[in-house]
Design an enzyme around this catalytic site. Structure first.
Site, PDB file in Angstrom:
ATOM      1  N   GLU A 189       0.827  -1.205   0.000  1.00  0.00           N
ATOM      2  CA  GLU A 189       0.000   0.000   0.000  1.00  0.00           C
ATOM      3  C   GLU A 189       0.865   1.260   0.000  1.00  0.00           C
ATOM      4  O   GLU A 189       1.794   1.379   0.777  1.00  0.00           O
ATOM      5  CB  GLU A 189      -0.933   0.009   1.212  1.00  0.00           C
ATOM      6  N   CYS A 230      -7.714  -2.028   7.870  1.00  0.00           N
ATOM      7  CA  CYS A 230      -6.353  -2.080   7.330  1.00  0.00           C
ATOM      8  C   CYS A 230      -5.863  -0.661   7.067  1.00  0.00           C
ATOM      9  O   CYS A 230      -4.755  -0.285   7.460  1.00  0.00           O
ATOM     10  CB  CYS A 230      -6.321  -2.898   6.043  1.00  0.00           C
ATOM     11  N   HIS A 232      -1.051  -5.882   2.232  1.00  0.00           N
ATOM     12  CA  HIS A 232      -2.205  -6.777   2.160  1.00  0.00           C
ATOM     13  C   HIS A 232      -1.757  -8.129   1.621  1.00  0.00           C
ATOM     14  O   HIS A 232      -1.028  -8.199   0.629  1.00  0.00           O
ATOM     15  CB  HIS A 232      -3.272  -6.195   1.222  1.00  0.00           C
TER      16      HIS A 232
END
Lengths: 225, 225, 225, 225
Positions: free
Chosen positions: B82, B145, B169
């Site tokens: 991310e 998250c 992830h």
């Protein structure tokens, strides 16, 4: 003995790829003895001409007790057990001969479709017990995987042989997807609607899935004879 | 020493699941020494309240040299690094407290977003070299998250700490997907638009990916100090 | 005259929905005269029992020159012309009788599959000329759409009737998708892996597609007789 | 009067397409008066250079009361209201200048991200009431749509102007998807993992969606001033 052999075909690489996990899984199991049956692994060219010509000869030659054919399902996330082979050929990409076949029949003298004769539900149950994601599918496409499936079932039906047969689609392997992503990162990116970050499954798990499918089939044949 | 620790958080199971591969990967690496850094693994409840409360305390307590947080990306096919944590909370399902939060901020006093400070491109390259499919992502969602990612980056920025941090992830593991398929086969099938046959990645490969992310980050910190 | 009628069936709503665009399109065209053929529209219950019982009676009664059946393809983005109906029933959700049928045959005395006898390529070309997205499909699923398709083709083959027949899957309509999104926004969100923001097509465009399919089929019959 | 204008930008065709529904919707609404506000429609080149240069000038010139920007979301099934523009540029395909930009910032002097200042939830509700499928999104990508969104919000924030602004992604239109399918049918098929049969929405419905977004925004401004 000829009647103690399982013929395992695996398609060769195609579509610009240098590896086909179906071919790798076939090679990994070639020669193995599973539940008393010897695996006879054979590579298969991604060519309609070859599929039509070679499979009858292979079956004549090997005289297998069962036939399991393997192909790649690009982007597929799980092991896919095909229920139906249709007598239909209609490509979306070229085959390895450079041919682009549209709206043709696999065998113009044969019926519309053939059902797999492998014990699919027993294989599905056994795979799930082992933690291997799997699904039954009612469509093997209209490319060479389907043509292979239909041809094998058609040849066996013509011989009135009670030889269980069917087709299994396998996912990419992770190393292969990583390679595809590397290519797109190195180059000028992707075409629109195209993705490289697709699903995969470890080769060892794919091999275990195919091994289990052979074992379940072998036990069924063994229990029958 | 505190400055030789990498904090590795992993979310607990949620959404009715009994396993979270993020949590498993965290446990597999807890205590390991990677490139001279000790991994301090910590489970994280899937709760906005806990995310907001625990992460500042954890960072205060562990005084890490780097923070890597792990969460499940349901259906995701590859490791997803991310780039951005946004100051936004908007659930699609309930969290483990039974809360359903809409249109909220992670921290109402903080800025709109924070960029990951991990060496994402170097991690991506290292993973691809190892044959691990990976992609960078500019959206960590608006569930926990993302809230975890934003909170860690926000806390570290407030401390003016030059501590690389970010969120990864991970996909389901195959055994988990097989379990999900079993449940749907045993029951009365699926809801419309729902699928159980989703992508997965071997836990050993996920662990290797996280280990590599830690190693690349550790080498970067080591080279800097 | 009976030989100047096109039978157009459309499935009723199912799966908890209050509208089926297949049913709406059927109603919109019922009674219309297209290229000299009168459209006889008939609703069809989403029930295996009814599909098996009603379709032979309907064909006996209407004595159509062609049969086109319509069903919903949930999430489908384009008009889908089915090539193959398979003699297989395997539900993923319950039908409107509450039945959940697994691994059954549509007709245990019939062959494996039947090909559509509509001029699919001519219909495809005509739709694309009109700017209507369309694709041919080799899999109509294993729910009632496929059972309907197979039954119609099987009944017509048994009668040795040269009556073109086939099945068309249509997308959701936008108002319906908006309604589905509203429900998920009002409630506690979605299950995992479920989406409400799926593809749709305007009802007027769906009706135009079906009208064109009828016209192309009618012209072919007309030119033949 | 300048303070009674809504600036509506729409990206030009790109990626080899000859039409962009965002551009068409912009042209359809240019000059329209909606809830007392005149729509000033402006085309925008798909070029990072132009986005950076033109938008500040446009805003300076038009002095709008609100800014709504439109872009194509290829394959998107519903109207997508973007919540966040990130200060990040990372292409997957080339822009119309032939540039391929990686890991850059939209504005190297600006903050990480900006939130849309349009009344997104009110727009969402109004669209759903009208039967128009819509969803909020927390990721506008890292191509020019996002760069446009970020730039507009950044320019307006720098001017301390209380001017609501945001970005709306629109689907393909059906005629365009039909054209894409025609091309793949005429040629040698598709690349692997590529699909032409993607989702679309009628241009009239897209225009109605944008008109509604402008009306809701206008009413909010009107009620405020």
């Amino acid at each position: 003995m000829a009647d103690r052999t399982v013929l395992l075909t695996g398609f060769e690489p195609y579509g610009g790829r240098d590896l086909n996990p179906a071919h790798e899984a076939m090679k990994a199991l070639d020669g193995r003895v599973i539940e008393g049956f010897t695996v006879a692994g054979r590579g298969l060219p991604v060519s309609l001409k070859e599929v039509r010509a070679r499979l009858p000869a292979l079956i004549e030659d090997v005289k297998p007790s069962a036939v399991i054919s393997l192909g790649l399902g690009p982007g597929e996330a799980v092991i896919r057990l095909e229920r139906v082979g249709v007598n239909l050929v209609d490509y979306e990409i070229r085959d390895n001969d450079g041919a682009f076949v549209s709206d043709d029949r696999v065998n113009s003298n044969a019926q519309e479709a053939r059902f797999a004769t492998l014990p699919l539900r027993a294989i599905e149950t056994a795979l799930l017990e082992q933690g291997i994601p799997v699904r039954l599918s009612s469509a093997a496409g209209t490319f060479l995987c389907n043509a292979c499936m239909f041809t094998v079932l058609d040849v066996l039906a013509a011989r009135s042989a009670h030889v269980p047969a069917g087709f299994i689609h396998v996912p990419y392997i992770p190393e292969q997807v990583a390679g595809m992503i590397k290519v797109t990162r190195a180059g000028a990116g992707l075409d629109i609607h195209q993705r490289a970050d697709v699903a995969s499954m470890e080769l060892s798990r794919i091999v275990r899935a195919v091994e289990t499918a052979i074992a379940v089939t072998a036990l069924q044949i063994g229990g029958r004879t």
